[in-house]
Design an enzyme around this catalytic site. Structure first.
Site, PDB file in Angstrom:
ATOM      1  N   GLY A  35       0.816  -1.218   0.000  1.00 25.00           N
ATOM      2  CA  GLY A  35       0.000   0.000   0.000  1.00 25.00           C
ATOM      3  C   GLY A  35       0.842   1.257   0.000  1.00 25.00           C
ATOM      4  CB  SER A  88       0.182   3.900  -4.614  1.00 20.40           C
ATOM      5  OG  SER A  88      -1.014   3.391  -4.039  1.00 20.40           O
ATOM      6  NE  ARG A  89      -4.908   5.812  -3.412  1.00 20.04           N
ATOM      7  CZ  ARG A  89      -5.893   5.608  -2.541  1.00 20.04           C
ATOM      8  NH1 ARG A  89      -6.331   6.587  -1.764  1.00 20.04           N
ATOM      9  NH2 ARG A  89      -6.452   4.420  -2.438  1.00 20.04           N
ATOM     10  CB  VAL A 110      -2.146  -7.390   0.249  1.00 16.85           C
ATOM     11  CG1 VAL A 110      -0.990  -6.534  -0.228  1.00 16.85           C
ATOM     12  CG2 VAL A 110      -3.255  -6.545   0.853  1.00 16.85           C
ATOM     13  CB  SER A 139      -6.402   1.554  13.391  1.00  9.95           C
ATOM     14  OG  SER A 139      -7.388   2.499  13.749  1.00  9.95           O
ATOM     15  CE1 TYR A 158      -9.213   0.392   8.813  1.00  6.57           C
ATOM     16  CE2 TYR A 158      -9.470   1.210  11.053  1.00  6.57           C
ATOM     17  CZ  TYR A 158      -8.764   1.179   9.863  1.00  6.57           C
ATOM     18  OH  TYR A 158      -7.617   1.928   9.730  1.00  6.57           O
ATOM     19  CB  ILE A 189      -3.357   9.798   9.591  1.00  7.17           C
ATOM     20  CG1 ILE A 189      -2.855   9.076  10.871  1.00  7.17           C
ATOM     21  CG2 ILE A 189      -2.199  10.373   8.771  1.00  7.17           C
ATOM     22  CD1 ILE A 189      -2.083   9.924  11.849  1.00  7.17           C
TER      23      ILE A 189
HETATM   24  P1  NAP Z   1      -5.268   5.305   1.817  1.00  3.76           P
HETATM   25  O1  NAP Z   1      -4.847   6.730   1.684  1.00  3.76           O
HETATM   26  O2  NAP Z   1      -6.633   4.921   1.415  1.00  3.76           O
HETATM   27  O3  NAP Z   1      -4.183   4.399   1.044  1.00  3.76           O
HETATM   28  C1  NAP Z   1      -4.333   3.018   1.056  1.00  3.76           C
HETATM   29  C2  NAP Z   1      -3.195   2.377   0.302  1.00  3.76           C
HETATM   30  O4  NAP Z   1      -3.364   0.951   0.358  1.00  3.76           O
HETATM   31  C3  NAP Z   1      -3.158   2.744  -1.162  1.00  3.76           C
HETATM   32  O5  NAP Z   1      -1.806   2.749  -1.592  1.00  3.76           O
HETATM   33  C4  NAP Z   1      -3.916   1.600  -1.816  1.00  3.76           C
HETATM   34  O6  NAP Z   1      -3.602   1.387  -3.196  1.00  3.76           O
HETATM   35  C5  NAP Z   1      -3.442   0.433  -0.972  1.00  3.76           C
HETATM   36  N1  NAP Z   1      -4.348  -0.708  -0.993  1.00  3.76           N
HETATM   37  C6  NAP Z   1      -5.662  -0.729  -0.661  1.00  3.76           C
HETATM   38  N2  NAP Z   1      -6.169  -1.961  -0.817  1.00  3.76           N
HETATM   39  C7  NAP Z   1      -5.145  -2.748  -1.252  1.00  3.76           C
HETATM   40  C8  NAP Z   1      -5.033  -4.112  -1.616  1.00  3.76           C
HETATM   41  N3  NAP Z   1      -6.083  -4.941  -1.548  1.00  3.76           N
HETATM   42  N4  NAP Z   1      -3.827  -4.568  -2.047  1.00  3.76           N
HETATM   43  C9  NAP Z   1      -2.758  -3.738  -2.129  1.00  3.76           C
HETATM   44  N5  NAP Z   1      -2.802  -2.437  -1.804  1.00  3.76           N
HETATM   45  C10 NAP Z   1      -3.984  -1.947  -1.369  1.00  3.76           C
HETATM   46  O7  NAP Z   1      -5.136   4.813   3.344  1.00  3.76           O
HETATM   47  P2  NAP Z   1      -4.267   5.411   4.542  1.00  3.76           P
HETATM   48  O8  NAP Z   1      -5.136   6.324   5.308  1.00  3.76           O
HETATM   49  O9  NAP Z   1      -2.962   5.858   4.049  1.00  3.76           O
HETATM   50  O10 NAP Z   1      -4.091   4.096   5.426  1.00  3.76           O
HETATM   51  C11 NAP Z   1      -2.900   3.304   5.361  1.00  3.76           C
HETATM   52  C12 NAP Z   1      -2.943   2.275   6.484  1.00  3.76           C
HETATM   53  O11 NAP Z   1      -3.009   2.956   7.748  1.00  3.76           O
HETATM   54  C13 NAP Z   1      -4.181   1.383   6.432  1.00  3.76           C
HETATM   55  O12 NAP Z   1      -3.833   0.101   6.854  1.00  3.76           O
HETATM   56  C14 NAP Z   1      -5.121   2.037   7.417  1.00  3.76           C
HETATM   57  O13 NAP Z   1      -6.028   1.115   7.936  1.00  3.76           O
HETATM   58  C15 NAP Z   1      -4.134   2.508   8.473  1.00  3.76           C
HETATM   59  N6  NAP Z   1      -4.642   3.603   9.300  1.00  3.76           N
HETATM   60  C16 NAP Z   1      -5.016   4.788   8.744  1.00  3.76           C
HETATM   61  C17 NAP Z   1      -5.489   5.806   9.569  1.00  3.76           C
HETATM   62  C18 NAP Z   1      -5.899   7.145   9.047  1.00  3.76           C
HETATM   63  O14 NAP Z   1      -6.401   7.957   9.840  1.00  3.76           O
HETATM   64  N7  NAP Z   1      -5.715   7.462   7.779  1.00  3.76           N
HETATM   65  C19 NAP Z   1      -5.596   5.592  10.962  1.00  3.76           C
HETATM   66  C20 NAP Z   1      -5.205   4.358  11.476  1.00  3.76           C
HETATM   67  C21 NAP Z   1      -4.722   3.382  10.642  1.00  3.76           C
HETATM   68  P3  NAP Z   1      -4.381   2.215  -4.384  1.00  3.76           P
HETATM   69  O15 NAP Z   1      -3.813   3.604  -4.346  1.00  3.76           O
HETATM   70  O16 NAP Z   1      -4.035   1.532  -5.647  1.00  3.76           O
HETATM   71  O17 NAP Z   1      -5.818   2.170  -4.048  1.00  3.76           O
END
Ligand code: NAP
Length: 256
Positions: A21, A23-24, A73, A151, A164, A197
């Site tokens: 993950g 890319s973003r 994944v 998380s 989740y 975040i």
């Molecule tokens: P995000 O901006 O939505 O980015 C998600 C990333 O995961 C993207 O690169 C996406 O690829 C990739 N992805 C999604 N499904 C996938 C799959 N099946 N196989 C491979 N790659 C996949 O999310 P984020 O906020 O950065 O979150 C990143 C991690 O931190 C996650 O595990 C999330 O649960 C955790 N987290 C986030 C927060 C928050 O507040 N943001 C808080 C606690 C935990 P594409 O770009 O191709 O879609």
């Protein structure tokens, strides 16, 4: 597919990190930070090849060799292929970070089976698939730093997030077990538990709910992906050499 068109060298001196993950959002900030830290970086993404290309360019600017592939994944065989291809391209892994994750929030009474399964398969099974594919190589070389993304929902539960929260709580148990099993082989495994975040994932949170969260954060701001990336950078470095099996909150004090 790889966007990297430099010839590869089997004698690369830089350590190698793999990020799921990447890319973003948080994963992307981790890719950028690890590239700055001197790693060559492999990462996977789900569908956004435009974002992946940008992430690769950014890491390359920091001098990293990169390897990016589109991988779900949740698919064990495809994840194994990706990890093997990353090692073949960049060399044996030193660090693994599992950031790929999704949310499909809905109250339990209205949740459908697909929403449950998609989240558990991507977040929990996905973490297992990446670590399972990488562990043998780490054990063999007696090195390895693993960081998984949980998380605060995995620690405390989140409303509308039974799927989740369950997946993220599972990641905590998984990571602690991993730390116990492979500490003697030089592998450290830690888990980070971010709060709110600012990424595409949290952009989906309704405005009123975000405002409510903000009021509860002692530091008075949402986290940035870089806040998490900085800490992951520490966790994969020798500076955290005596830390393993921990769950470390990065939440601006939201949970205190
Ligand atoms: P995000 O901006 O939505 O980015 C998600 C990333 O995961 C993207 O690169 C996406 O690829 C990739 N992805 C999604 N499904 C996938 C799959 N099946 N196989 C491979 N790659 C996949 O999310 P984020 O906020 O950065 O979150 C990143 C991690 O931190 C996650 O595990 C999330 O649960 C955790 N987290 C986030 C927060 C928050 O507040 N943001 C808080 C606690 C935990 P594409 O770009 O191709 O879609």
């Amino acid at each position: 597919m790889s966007f990297h068109d430099e010839p590869t060298s089997a004698a690369a001196k830089r350590p190698v990190a793999l990020v799921s993950g990447g890319s973003r959002g948080i994963g992307r900030a981790i890719v950028a930070q690890l590239a700055e830290d001197g790693y060559d970086v492999a990462f996977c993404y789900f569908s956004r090849s435009d974002a992946a290309e940008e992430a690769e360019r950014e890491a390359a600017k920091a001098g990293a060799r990169t390897f990016a592939q589109r991988v779900d994944v949740a698919d064990a065989a495809r994840t194994r292929e990706f990890v093997a291809a990353a090692e073949a391209e960049l060399g044996p892994l030193d660090a693994v970070v599992t950031a790929a994750g999704i949310a499909r929030d809905r109250p339990l009474a209205m949740m459908d089976d697909t929403e449950w399964q998609d989240v558990v398969r991507t977040n929990l099974d996905g973490t297992y698939h990446v670590c399972r594919a990488a562990i043998q190589s780490l054990i063999k070389r007696r090195v390895g730093r693993i960081v998984t993304l949980s998380s605060i929902a995995g620690v405390y539960g989140g409303v509308g997030q039974t799927n989740y929260s369950a997946s993220k709580a599972g990641i905590i148990g998984f990571t602690r077990a991993l730390a116990k099993e492979y500490g003697k082989f030089g592998v450290r495994a830690n888990c980070v538990a971010p709060g709110f975040i600012s990424t595409d994932m949290t952009a989906a949170v309704p405005e009123a709910a975000s405002r409510k969260y903000l009021k509860q954060i002692p530091l008075g701001r949402f986290g940035a992906p870089e806040d998490v990336a900085n800490f992951v950078s520490f966790l994969v470095s020798d500076r955290s050499g005596y830390i393993t099996g921990q769950v470390l909150g990065i939440d601006g004090g939201l949970t205190i």
